[in-house]
Design an enzyme around this catalytic site. Structure first.
Site, PDB file in Angstrom:
ATOM      1  N   ASP A 106       0.784  -1.240   0.000  1.00  0.00           N
ATOM      2  CA  ASP A 106       0.000   0.000   0.000  1.00  0.00           C
ATOM      3  C   ASP A 106       0.812   1.283   0.000  1.00  0.00           C
ATOM      4  O   ASP A 106       0.318   2.341   0.405  1.00  0.00           O
ATOM      5  CB  ASP A 106      -0.976  -0.012   1.176  1.00  0.00           C
ATOM      6  N   ASP A 168      -6.323  -3.854  -5.846  1.00  0.00           N
ATOM      7  CA  ASP A 168      -6.026  -2.561  -5.225  1.00  0.00           C
ATOM      8  C   ASP A 168      -4.619  -2.057  -5.586  1.00  0.00           C
ATOM      9  O   ASP A 168      -4.349  -0.854  -5.583  1.00  0.00           O
ATOM     10  CB  ASP A 168      -6.128  -2.648  -3.694  1.00  0.00           C
ATOM     11  N   GLY A 226      -8.497 -17.345  -8.863  1.00  0.00           N
ATOM     12  CA  GLY A 226      -8.971 -16.130  -8.217  1.00  0.00           C
ATOM     13  C   GLY A 226      -9.637 -16.433  -6.886  1.00  0.00           C
ATOM     14  O   GLY A 226     -10.209 -17.521  -6.700  1.00  0.00           O
ATOM     15  N   THR A 228     -11.600 -14.242  -3.412  1.00  0.00           N
ATOM     16  CA  THR A 228     -11.917 -12.932  -2.848  1.00  0.00           C
ATOM     17  C   THR A 228     -11.297 -12.774  -1.470  1.00  0.00           C
ATOM     18  O   THR A 228     -10.860 -13.743  -0.847  1.00  0.00           O
ATOM     19  CB  THR A 228     -13.440 -12.692  -2.775  1.00  0.00           C
ATOM     20  N   ARG A 240     -15.822  -2.127  -4.485  1.00  0.00           N
ATOM     21  CA  ARG A 240     -14.631  -1.264  -4.417  1.00  0.00           C
ATOM     22  C   ARG A 240     -13.490  -1.822  -5.270  1.00  0.00           C
ATOM     23  O   ARG A 240     -12.730  -1.063  -5.871  1.00  0.00           O
ATOM     24  CB  ARG A 240     -14.190  -1.000  -2.984  1.00  0.00           C
ATOM     25  N   TRP A 244     -11.329   0.259  -7.967  1.00  0.00           N
ATOM     26  CA  TRP A 244      -9.862   0.429  -8.018  1.00  0.00           C
ATOM     27  C   TRP A 244      -9.374   0.210  -9.443  1.00  0.00           C
ATOM     28  O   TRP A 244      -8.426   0.841  -9.903  1.00  0.00           O
ATOM     29  CB  TRP A 244      -9.151  -0.535  -7.075  1.00  0.00           C
ATOM     30  N   SER A 362     -15.157  -3.519   5.378  1.00  0.00           N
ATOM     31  CA  SER A 362     -15.123  -4.946   5.112  1.00  0.00           C
ATOM     32  C   SER A 362     -16.402  -5.579   5.622  1.00  0.00           C
ATOM     33  O   SER A 362     -16.636  -5.626   6.825  1.00  0.00           O
ATOM     34  CB  SER A 362     -13.922  -5.518   5.857  1.00  0.00           C
TER      35      SER A 362
HETATM   36  N1  GLY Z   1      -7.370  -1.552  -0.194  1.00  0.00           N
HETATM   37  C1  GLY Z   1      -8.232  -2.173   0.728  1.00  0.00           C
HETATM   38  C2  GLY Z   1      -9.641  -1.819   0.540  1.00  0.00           C
HETATM   39  O1  GLY Z   1     -10.036  -1.277  -0.483  1.00  0.00           O
HETATM   40  O2  GLY Z   1     -10.408  -2.078   1.456  1.00  0.00           O
END
Ligand code: GLY
Length: 398
Positions: A106, A168, A226, A228, A240, A244, A362
């Site tokens: 990040d 992300d 893949g 999640t 989200r 991104w 989340s």
């Molecule tokens: N980058 C983590 C999120 O979007 O929650």
């Protein structure tokens, strides 16, 4: 192609004057946060509408700093400069610790919005130290035989996150490209190119929905499957994550304008996202529901999508002349939908701290930050307003 486009075009564009008034509201809200927290960083998401002090070093630390740099740019008030400067310096201390300070991918969220932002707003190159160090640490997460950047977990050890990429990361790569250009470091540019090539092939499904994460075999370099992390299930489209992609890809095109595929994919991701939106134009946290009626919203994702459209509009090879006007209006209508439907908290809502209500961190993992303010929703809303207010003069921190 966006279907039923009229539903996205009911209202007019947000004017410069309106953006200014909305930014003044933001300023008042942030002043209250400053009264409450002084210089300090605040936690990723609110609790019952109230932000609390940050208790750990999460990927979200740069968002508040980015808002403060924008407010300094908007007002010229030294108060915002002093806090942004202090926070940028605190983040620099972390960057100096290398992998002990920045323990995941990040770096871009953290240092584009603090270090690069500080440099772009003040012109003082001392701020770039954090960006340079963070880019180096990010580049060391590259796994050469897979050709990708591992998002989470320690490198060079076997763990649940070995060889795992996530969508992300596309938002973190512009930092690597920016520093690559600054230092004339072609290695950084090659890492970005390789990661994007491999991740476009794996994270994006044939129907232009996306996986949140994807595994590679670190021994053979082969792509596996893949999975999640924050979405509803492995094959779902986590809202989200898709956003991104919509914003991240054109931001990467900015640094490598030979890659028209980044724009083409982003446009397709965008159309899928828009076509799945419910009638109020505010996305559910995941799209894998037969009916969105009682599904929790994630309003904080909408400014990311709107900014993705503005970024795509910078290039003349994405939309036809007719489409350009439509998509610009769509971007504004997405933000208007938040403003007009009570998703934005204004200064008179003294009982709550944030800017974009009904956001989700989340949903499926410990239900963190569900129906709360989240720092990125607030940040991207401010970035959108600044881009409308400053028009051609607008600065991008990415
Ligand atoms: N980058 C983590 C999120 O979007 O929650």
């Amino acid at each position: 192609m966006v279907l039923e486009k009229e539903r996205f075009m009911q209202k007019s564009k947000i004017t410069k004057e309106e953006a200014k008034d909305l930014l003044l509201e933001v300023r008042n809200k942030i002043d209250k946060l400053i009264e409450k927290f002084g210089n300090n960083f605040i936690h990723t998401c609110s609790q019952s509408g109230k932000y609390i002090l940050a208790d750990d070093f999460e990927w979200t630390k740069g968002f508040y700093t980015g808002i403060l740099w924008y407010l300094y740019k908007f007002t010229g008030d030294k108060k915002y400069f002093e806090i942004a400067d202090w926070q940028t310096n605190e983040l620099l201390k972390k960057a100096r610790l290398g992998h002990n300070g920045i323990q995941n991918h990040d770096a871009g969220f953290l240092y584009s919005l603090s270090s690069v932002a500080g440099y772009k707003v003040t012109g003082d190159s001392k701020y770039l130290e954090g960006a340079r160090l963070a880019a180096k640490t990010l580049s060391e997460r590259f796994i050469p035989n897979c050709g990708v950047i591992q998002a989470w977990g320690k490198m060079n050890e076997k763990n649940i996150n070995s060889g795992r990429i996530i969508i992300d990361t596309w938002m973190n790569l512009p930092l690597l490209s920016y520093v690559g250009n600054l230092e004339n470091n072609s290695n950084y540019q090659e890492i970005v190119r390789s990661h994007l090539e491999k991740s476009l092939k794996t994270l994006v499904r044939k129907d232009y929905t996306t996986y949140h994460t994807y595994y590679f075999d670190t021994n053979s370099g082969v792509s596996l499957y893949g999975k999640t992390h924050q979405g509803k299930n492995d094959e779902s489209m986590w809202a989200r994550g898709q956003s991104w992609g919509i914003y991240g890809l054109p931001l990467n095109y900015k640094y490598d304008q030979t890659k028209d595929s980044y724009l083409k994919v982003a446009k397709n991701l965008l159309d899928v996202f828009l076509n799945k939106l419910p009638s109020d134009l505010v996305c559910p946290w995941d799209f894998d529901f037969s009916d969105y009626k009682d599904v929790t919203k994630d309003a904080g994702t909408m400014p990311i999508v709107a900014l993705g459209i503005l970024e795509l509009l910078k290039y003349d090879n994405v939309f036809t002349t007719e489409e350009r006007k439509d998509y610009e209006l769509i971007a504004h209508n997405l933000i208007r939908a938040l403003i007009d439907n009570d998703y934005i908290s204004f200064n008179n809502a003294f009982w709550e701290d944030g800017l974009v209500r009904h956001s989700v961190y989340s949903h499926n993992i410990n239900c963190r930050g569900v129906n709360e303010f989240c720092l990125w929703g607030d940040y991207f809303y401010v970035e959108f307003l600044m881009k409308i207010y400053e028009e051609d003069e607008a600065i991008s921190f990415w």
